[in-house]
Design a protein around this motif. Structure first.
Motif, mmCIF file in Angstrom:
data_model
loop_
_atom_site.group_PDB
_atom_site.id
_atom_site.type_symbol
_atom_site.label_atom_id
_atom_site.label_comp_id
_atom_site.label_asym_id
_atom_site.label_seq_id
_atom_site.Cartn_x
_atom_site.Cartn_y
_atom_site.Cartn_z
ATOM 1 N N MET A 25 -23.705 -10.068 -1.236
ATOM 2 C CA MET A 25 -22.644 -9.111 -1.564
ATOM 3 C C MET A 25 -21.380 -9.457 -0.780
ATOM 4 S SD MET A 25 -22.116 -5.155 -0.839
ATOM 5 C CE MET A 25 -23.759 -4.448 -0.915
ATOM 6 N N SER A 26 -20.231 -9.151 -1.377
ATOM 7 C CA SER A 26 -18.978 -9.391 -0.658
ATOM 8 C C SER A 26 -18.831 -8.417 0.495
ATOM 9 C CB SER A 26 -17.787 -9.181 -1.592
ATOM 10 O OG SER A 26 -17.809 -10.145 -2.601
ATOM 11 N N LEU A 27 -18.242 -8.899 1.566
ATOM 12 C CA LEU A 27 -17.907 -7.976 2.649
ATOM 13 C C LEU A 27 -16.660 -7.182 2.254
ATOM 14 C CD1 LEU A 27 -18.556 -7.059 5.556
ATOM 15 C CD2 LEU A 27 -16.816 -8.687 6.321
ATOM 16 N N ILE A 28 -15.735 -7.921 1.604
ATOM 17 C CA ILE A 28 -14.446 -7.323 1.249
ATOM 18 C C ILE A 28 -14.202 -7.475 -0.233
ATOM 19 C CG2 ILE A 28 -11.961 -7.787 1.398
ATOM 20 C CD1 ILE A 28 -12.481 -8.386 4.367
ATOM 21 N N GLU A 29 -13.773 -6.394 -0.830
ATOM 22 C CA GLU A 29 -13.419 -6.430 -2.240
ATOM 23 C C GLU A 29 -12.144 -5.601 -2.435
ATOM 24 O OE1 GLU A 29 -15.872 -5.641 -6.362
ATOM 25 O OE2 GLU A 29 -16.947 -5.816 -4.465
ATOM 26 N N LEU A 30 -11.080 -6.283 -2.806
ATOM 27 C CA LEU A 30 -9.828 -5.583 -3.109
ATOM 28 C C LEU A 30 -9.635 -5.611 -4.610
ATOM 29 C CD1 LEU A 30 -7.281 -6.986 -0.476
ATOM 30 C CD2 LEU A 30 -8.586 -4.856 -0.355
ATOM 31 N N LYS A 31 -9.287 -4.456 -5.154
ATOM 32 C CA LYS A 31 -9.088 -4.369 -6.594
ATOM 33 C C LYS A 31 -7.696 -3.831 -6.881
ATOM 34 C CE LYS A 31 -13.932 -3.267 -7.499
ATOM 35 N NZ LYS A 31 -14.838 -2.144 -7.788
ATOM 36 N N ASN A 32 -6.887 -4.663 -7.499
ATOM 37 C CA ASN A 32 -5.559 -4.250 -7.964
ATOM 38 C C ASN A 32 -4.764 -3.511 -6.885
ATOM 39 O OD1 ASN A 32 -3.515 -4.021 -9.876
ATOM 40 N ND2 ASN A 32 -4.202 -1.975 -10.497
ATOM 41 N N VAL A 33 -4.686 -4.127 -5.715
ATOM 42 C CA VAL A 33 -4.018 -3.468 -4.596
ATOM 43 C C VAL A 33 -2.503 -3.666 -4.661
ATOM 44 C CG1 VAL A 33 -3.687 -3.526 -2.085
ATOM 45 C CG2 VAL A 33 -6.000 -3.486 -3.057
ATOM 46 N N HIS A 34 -1.812 -2.562 -4.626
ATOM 47 C CA HIS A 34 -0.347 -2.559 -4.562
ATOM 48 C C HIS A 34 0.093 -1.908 -3.263
ATOM 49 C CE1 HIS A 34 0.748 -3.487 -8.854
ATOM 50 N NE2 HIS A 34 -0.538 -3.208 -8.992
ATOM 51 N N LYS A 35 1.194 -2.421 -2.736
ATOM 52 C CA LYS A 35 1.809 -1.762 -1.590
ATOM 53 C C LYS A 35 3.314 -1.753 -1.792
ATOM 54 C CE LYS A 35 2.570 -0.126 2.514
ATOM 55 N NZ LYS A 35 2.135 1.220 2.918
ATOM 56 N N THR A 36 3.866 -0.571 -1.816
ATOM 57 C CA THR A 36 5.318 -0.425 -1.930
ATOM 58 C C THR A 36 5.826 0.264 -0.673
ATOM 59 O OG1 THR A 36 5.047 -0.167 -4.309
ATOM 60 C CG2 THR A 36 7.175 0.437 -3.386
ATOM 61 N N TYR A 37 6.751 -0.390 -0.003
ATOM 62 C CA TYR A 37 7.402 0.243 1.137
ATOM 63 C C TYR A 37 8.643 0.964 0.645
ATOM 64 C CZ TYR A 37 4.772 -2.907 4.256
ATOM 65 O OH TYR A 37 3.795 -3.596 4.934
ATOM 66 N N GLY A 38 8.940 2.063 1.298
ATOM 67 C CA GLY A 38 10.222 2.693 1.025
ATOM 68 C C GLY A 38 10.240 3.515 -0.246
ATOM 69 N N ASP A 39 9.085 3.987 -0.680
ATOM 70 C CA ASP A 39 9.076 4.885 -1.829
ATOM 71 C C ASP A 39 9.068 6.343 -1.372
ATOM 72 O OD1 ASP A 39 6.573 5.110 -0.806
ATOM 73 O OD2 ASP A 39 5.505 4.581 -2.639
ATOM 74 N N GLY A 40 9.250 6.539 -0.057
ATOM 75 C CA GLY A 40 9.323 7.899 0.458
ATOM 76 C C GLY A 40 7.968 8.517 0.738
ATOM 77 N N ARG A 41 6.902 7.827 0.380
ATOM 78 C CA ARG A 41 5.576 8.393 0.609
ATOM 79 C C ARG A 41 4.769 7.601 1.631
ATOM 80 N NH1 ARG A 41 2.467 7.676 -3.904
ATOM 81 N NH2 ARG A 41 4.128 6.515 -4.914
ATOM 82 N N SER A 42 4.815 6.286 1.488
ATOM 83 C CA SER A 42 3.818 5.505 2.203
ATOM 84 C C SER A 42 4.360 4.816 3.446
ATOM 85 C CB SER A 42 3.243 4.456 1.259
ATOM 86 O OG SER A 42 4.292 3.713 0.712
ATOM 87 N N SER A 43 5.574 5.111 3.858
ATOM 88 C CA SER A 43 6.107 4.424 5.021
ATOM 89 C C SER A 43 6.906 5.367 5.887
ATOM 90 C CB SER A 43 6.992 3.263 4.563
ATOM 91 O OG SER A 43 7.689 2.744 5.666
ATOM 92 N N LEU A 44 6.745 5.201 7.182
ATOM 93 C CA LEU A 44 7.525 5.997 8.127
ATOM 94 C C LEU A 44 8.938 5.461 8.261
ATOM 95 C CD1 LEU A 44 4.885 6.303 10.980
ATOM 96 C CD2 LEU A 44 5.646 8.129 9.444
ATOM 97 N N TRP A 45 9.124 4.229 7.845
ATOM 98 C CA TRP A 45 10.366 3.534 8.176
ATOM 99 C C TRP A 45 11.497 3.875 7.229
ATOM 100 C CZ3 TRP A 45 9.912 1.352 12.756
ATOM 101 C CH2 TRP A 45 8.634 1.043 13.196
ATOM 102 N N HIS A 46 11.156 4.354 6.053
ATOM 103 C CA HIS A 46 12.181 4.560 5.044
ATOM 104 C C HIS A 46 12.300 6.026 4.692
ATOM 105 C CE1 HIS A 46 13.170 0.425 3.596
ATOM 106 N NE2 HIS A 46 12.183 0.185 4.431
ATOM 107 N N LEU A 84 -9.135 -9.540 -4.629
ATOM 108 C CA LEU A 84 -9.638 -10.509 -3.661
ATOM 109 C C LEU A 84 -11.051 -10.141 -3.237
ATOM 110 C CD1 LEU A 84 -8.812 -12.948 -1.861
ATOM 111 C CD2 LEU A 84 -7.988 -11.303 -0.174
ATOM 112 N N MET A 85 -11.926 -11.151 -3.255
ATOM 113 C CA MET A 85 -13.278 -10.940 -2.738
ATOM 114 C C MET A 85 -13.497 -11.910 -1.591
ATOM 115 S SD MET A 85 -15.346 -9.332 -5.384
ATOM 116 C CE MET A 85 -16.545 -10.307 -6.229
ATOM 117 N N ILE A 86 -14.018 -11.417 -0.505
ATOM 118 C CA ILE A 86 -14.338 -12.282 0.623
ATOM 119 C C ILE A 86 -15.769 -11.989 1.050
ATOM 120 C CG2 ILE A 86 -13.796 -12.799 3.043
ATOM 121 C CD1 ILE A 86 -10.840 -12.273 2.314
ATOM 122 N N GLY A 87 -16.559 -13.048 1.114
ATOM 123 C CA GLY A 87 -17.970 -12.880 1.416
ATOM 124 C C GLY A 87 -18.221 -12.765 2.909
#
Ligand SMILES: Nc1ncnc2c1ncn2[C@@H]1O[C@H](COP(=O)(O)OP(=O)(O)OP(=O)(O)O)[C@@H](O)[C@H]1O
Ligand SMILES: [Mg+2]
Length: 234
Positions: free
Chosen positions: A1-22, A37-40
């Motif tokens: 089994m994979s240790l890590i499995e990322l599915k359709n990961v998005h990251k947007t900075y500065g949308d007013g929700r997900s960052s302290l900086w903006h 991404l899968m990493i075993g």
């Protein structure tokens, strides 16, 4: 089994929700745009890509230091929930060892105390702490420097201490962001040897790097381009 499995990961900075900086309404930066991404277990992976391609962002999400805007992160088959601060902290404490370029060592503590810190935070018994810290300092060639403070050490030794501190609690996942960026070639080789040894003992290691030597040492390279996984050399 994979240790890590990322599915359709998005990251947007500065949308007013997900960052302290903006502030809300500030220009959004779409740093990750649908990463799968899968990493075993037991893989040693290099992440490469131009400056700004999203490497550190990806690493921070893998280490549960930052939340994603969209997508899913499974670790050992279980969803990582960073919206729950205590669970995210427990995940970081138990599963992850983070190695950064500037070492982030505590300057007024000795090498020994710096490395012991993660174990003290886990409230392990004194005898367990002594033997684990002693063991890793020995393994990384730092035993004779345990009473020094970080500023008394060379850059390579400081990075060794940072690695010792990151892995002393035996995390399943080691994450390193440009761990050799500030080091000369010979010192870099020594640090890479340490990563290889950790890898040989079954740890999963992900290293962000600009350096071809570092990538060649890893079994696999994941290349990011504008927030997407572009290619993977075999
Ligand atoms: N806290 C933040 N707030 C806003 N934008 C950010 C933040 N962190 C990163 N970014 C932006 O997100 C994008 C990806 O950044 P990231 O730091 O992940 O790139 P990187 O591949 O690690 O680059 P480098 O090789 O220079 O370290 C860049 O456009 C960057 O300016
Ligand atoms: Mg970066």
């Amino acid at each position: 089994m994979s240790l890590i499995e990322l599915k359709n990961v998005h990251k947007t900075y500065g949308d007013g929700r997900s960052s302290l900086w903006h502030k809300p309404g500030a220009l959004a930066v779409h740093a990750l745009r649908g990463v799968d991404l899968m990493i075993g277990k037991g893989e040693m992976v290099a992440i490469m890509g131009k400056s700004g391609s999203g490497k550190s962002t990806l690493l921070n999400i893998l280490g549960a230091l930052d939340r994603m805007s969209e997508g899913e992160y499974l670790f050992d088959g279980t969803k990582v929930r960073i919206d729950n601060p205590s669970r995210a902290a427990a995940f970081r404490r138990e599963q992850v060892g983070f190695i950064v370029q500037d070492f982030a060592l505590i300057e007024d503590m000795t090498v020994y105390e710096n490395v012991a810190l993660p174990l003290r935070q886990r409230r392990l018994r004194g005898s367990v702490i002594r033997s684990r810290v002693g063991g890793i300092l020995e393994e990384l060639g730092l035993a004779d420097k345990s009473r020094k403070t970080p500023l008394e050490l060379s850059g390579g030794d400081q990075q060794r201490v940072a690695i010792a501190r990151a892995v002393v609690h035996e995390p399943a996942l080691g994450l390193a962001d440009e761990p050799t960026g500030a080091l000369d070639e010979e010192t870099e080789r020594g640090i890479l040897d340490i990563f290889c040894r950790l890898y040989e003992t079954g740890r999963t290691i992900i290293i962000v790097t600009h350096d071809r030597n570092v990538a060649d040492t890893c079994g696999r390279t994941v290349r990011l381009r504008d927030g997407r996984v572009e290619e993977e050399a075999p």
